[in-house]
Design a protein around this motif. Structure first.
Motif, short mmCIF file in Angstrom:
data_model
loop_
_atom_site.label_atom_id
_atom_site.label_comp_id
_atom_site.label_asym_id
_atom_site.label_seq_id
_atom_site.Cartn_x
_atom_site.Cartn_y
_atom_site.Cartn_z
N ARG A 85 0.83 -1.21 0.00
CA ARG A 85 0.00 0.00 0.00
C ARG A 85 0.86 1.25 0.00
N ASN A 86 1.89 1.26 0.85
CA ASN A 86 2.80 2.41 0.89
C ASN A 86 3.51 2.61 -0.43
N TYR A 87 3.92 1.53 -1.05
CA TYR A 87 4.63 1.62 -2.33
C TYR A 87 3.74 2.26 -3.40
N VAL A 88 2.55 1.73 -3.59
CA VAL A 88 1.68 2.26 -4.65
C VAL A 88 1.26 3.69 -4.35
N ALA A 89 1.07 4.03 -3.08
CA ALA A 89 0.69 5.40 -2.72
C ALA A 89 1.85 6.36 -3.02
#
Length: 121
Positions: A80-84
Motif C-alpha cells: 500500500r505504501n509503495y503504490v501510494a
C-alpha cells in the motif's frame, strides 16, 4: 554462507527467473514504512511486488512455508505504501518466489497473488 548472503543470492536468482519469464524487474530491496519489498516487477500491465524466500538444504521448513499471517500483513502494508508513494493506481498484486536448495541446484516455486487480491491486512 551467512543468512544475508543466502538472501542476496536468492534475490539474484529470483530476478533472473522473472527476467527469463519476460518480466521487467523495476526495483530491488525497496524499504518503506511497514516493511521491505524484495523485488518490484511488471508482468505485462500488472505491477507485481515479489517476496523472495530462500532456504538452504539443511533447513527443516521449505521456503514456501515461511510466510505466515504477520508477514502477509507487513507485505500488504508495504505494498500500500509503495503504490501510494509512486501514485500508482493500476492493478497490483503480491507474489511469493520460494527457492529451496537441493542436492542438484535450486527448486523454484512461484506462488501468484498470495493475498488473493485482498489488501485489508
Amino acid at each position: 554462507m551467512t543468512p544475508r548472503e543466502l538472501g542476496c543470492l536468492g534475490e539474484d536468482l529470483a530476478a533472473k527467473h522473472l527476467a527469463a519469464l519476460g518480466w521487467a524487474v523495476l526495483e530491488r530491496n525497496v524499504r518503506l514504512p511497514g516493511g521491505e519489498i524484495d523485488l518490484v516487477a511488471r508482468e505485462g500491465d500488472e505491477l507485481v511486488l515479489v517476496e523472495v524466500r530462500t532456504r538452504s538444504e539443511s533447513r527443516l521448513q521449505e521456503a514456501s512455508d515461511t510466510v505466515g499471517p504477520e508477514k502477509l500483513r507487513r507485505l500488504v502494508r508495504a505494498g500500500r505504501n509503495y503504490v501510494a508513494r509512486r501514485r500508482y493506481d493500476g492493478f497490483w498484486r503480491i507474489d511469493l518466489l520460494a527457492l529451496d536448495r537441493t542436492g542438484s541446484g535450486w527448486s523454484v516455486h512461484h506462488h501468484r497473488d498470495i493475498t488473493g487480491g485482498r489488501y485489508d491486512g
